[in-house]
Design a protein around this motif. Structure first.
Motif, PDB file in Angstrom:
ATOM      1  N   PRO A  48      30.285 -29.145  24.040  1.00 60.79           N
ATOM      2  CA  PRO A  48      31.620 -29.309  23.467  1.00 60.79           C
ATOM      3  C   PRO A  48      31.545 -29.719  21.995  1.00 60.79           C
ATOM      4  O   PRO A  48      30.757 -30.592  21.625  1.00 60.79           O
ATOM      5  CB  PRO A  48      32.239 -30.433  24.301  1.00 60.79           C
ATOM      6  N   ASP A  50      33.384 -31.039  18.255  1.00 63.09           N
ATOM      7  CA  ASP A  50      34.115 -32.253  17.871  1.00 63.09           C
ATOM      8  C   ASP A  50      35.596 -32.212  18.245  1.00 63.09           C
ATOM      9  O   ASP A  50      36.186 -33.241  18.543  1.00 63.09           O
ATOM     10  CB  ASP A  50      33.987 -32.494  16.371  1.00 63.09           C
ATOM     11  N   LYS A  51      36.210 -31.039  18.209  1.00 58.66           N
ATOM     12  CA  LYS A  51      37.640 -30.921  18.492  1.00 58.66           C
ATOM     13  C   LYS A  51      37.916 -30.566  19.949  1.00 58.66           C
ATOM     14  O   LYS A  51      39.066 -30.422  20.340  1.00 58.66           O
ATOM     15  CB  LYS A  51      38.271 -29.878  17.571  1.00 58.66           C
ATOM     16  N   ALA A  52      36.884 -30.437  20.751  1.00 58.68           N
ATOM     17  CA  ALA A  52      37.043 -30.068  22.161  1.00 58.68           C
ATOM     18  C   ALA A  52      37.578 -31.236  22.977  1.00 58.68           C
ATOM     19  O   ALA A  52      37.435 -32.405  22.604  1.00 58.68           O
ATOM     20  CB  ALA A  52      35.697 -29.610  22.737  1.00 58.68           C
ATOM     21  N   ASP A  53      38.184 -30.894  24.104  1.00 61.16           N
ATOM     22  CA  ASP A  53      38.621 -31.877  25.089  1.00 61.16           C
ATOM     23  C   ASP A  53      37.984 -31.474  26.410  1.00 61.16           C
ATOM     24  O   ASP A  53      38.630 -30.878  27.276  1.00 61.16           O
ATOM     25  CB  ASP A  53      40.145 -31.882  25.184  1.00 61.16           C
ATOM     26  N   PRO A  54      36.687 -31.745  26.583  1.00 63.03           N
ATOM     27  CA  PRO A  54      35.949 -31.193  27.731  1.00 63.03           C
ATOM     28  C   PRO A  54      36.383 -31.767  29.076  1.00 63.03           C
ATOM     29  O   PRO A  54      36.607 -32.968  29.213  1.00 63.03           O
ATOM     30  CB  PRO A  54      34.496 -31.543  27.428  1.00 63.03           C
ATOM     31  N   ARG A  58      30.283 -34.475  27.435  1.00 67.26           N
ATOM     32  CA  ARG A  58      30.712 -35.226  26.255  1.00 67.26           C
ATOM     33  C   ARG A  58      30.549 -34.378  25.006  1.00 67.26           C
ATOM     34  O   ARG A  58      29.643 -33.542  24.926  1.00 67.26           O
ATOM     35  CB  ARG A  58      29.883 -36.505  26.115  1.00 67.26           C
ATOM     36  N   LYS A  59      31.397 -34.626  24.037  1.00 65.38           N
ATOM     37  CA  LYS A  59      31.332 -33.912  22.771  1.00 65.38           C
ATOM     38  C   LYS A  59      29.946 -34.038  22.153  1.00 65.38           C
ATOM     39  O   LYS A  59      29.353 -35.118  22.159  1.00 65.38           O
ATOM     40  CB  LYS A  59      32.373 -34.462  21.803  1.00 65.38           C
ATOM     41  N   GLU A  93      38.862 -26.107  29.517  1.00 64.37           N
ATOM     42  CA  GLU A  93      39.727 -25.892  28.365  1.00 64.37           C
ATOM     43  C   GLU A  93      39.584 -24.462  27.832  1.00 64.37           C
ATOM     44  O   GLU A  93      40.559 -23.839  27.410  1.00 64.37           O
ATOM     45  CB  GLU A  93      39.332 -26.909  27.291  1.00 64.37           C
TER      46      GLU A  93
END
Length: 108
Positions: A48, A50-54, A58-59, A93
């Protein structure tokens, strides 16, 4: 009749809801049969951003997850609703999926 093949990767513990949503949208029909699909287990990998919402992981960290690859056919008249159903119920997502147009070999 134009047919498409939908291929999608789903976390293994979410396979049944995704299959059911696709079936309910009209995918998985071959002649007089319905609820037709192929599935195989494997491992998916992703990281994921930095802008992901997994949903999982984890990012910034590479993750490996048990996933199921599903393959179903779908007629042209319901392909858009099937993809809409897939997107609505899939937990990721950004689900990984492909749509292929099938060739009618009788027309070659």
């Amino acid at each position: 009749m134009t047919l498409y093949k939908i291929v999608v990767y789903v976390p293994s513990d979410h396979t049944e809801p995704v299959k059911q949503a696709l079936f309910d949208a009209g995918a998985g029909k071959i002649g007089d049969y319905d609820h037709c699909c192929w599935s195989v287990e494997g491992v998916g990998q992703f990281r994921p951003g930095d802008k992901a919402d997994p949903f999982l992981g984890r990012k910034g960290r590479v993750e490996a997850v048990a996933e199921t690859r599903l393959e179903l056919v779908c007629s042209a008249d319901c392909i858009k609703s099937a993809i809409g159903a897939l997107m609505a119920v899939h937990p990721y997502e950004e689900p990984a999926y492909q749509v292929f147009q099938c060739v009618d070999v009788g027309q070659l």
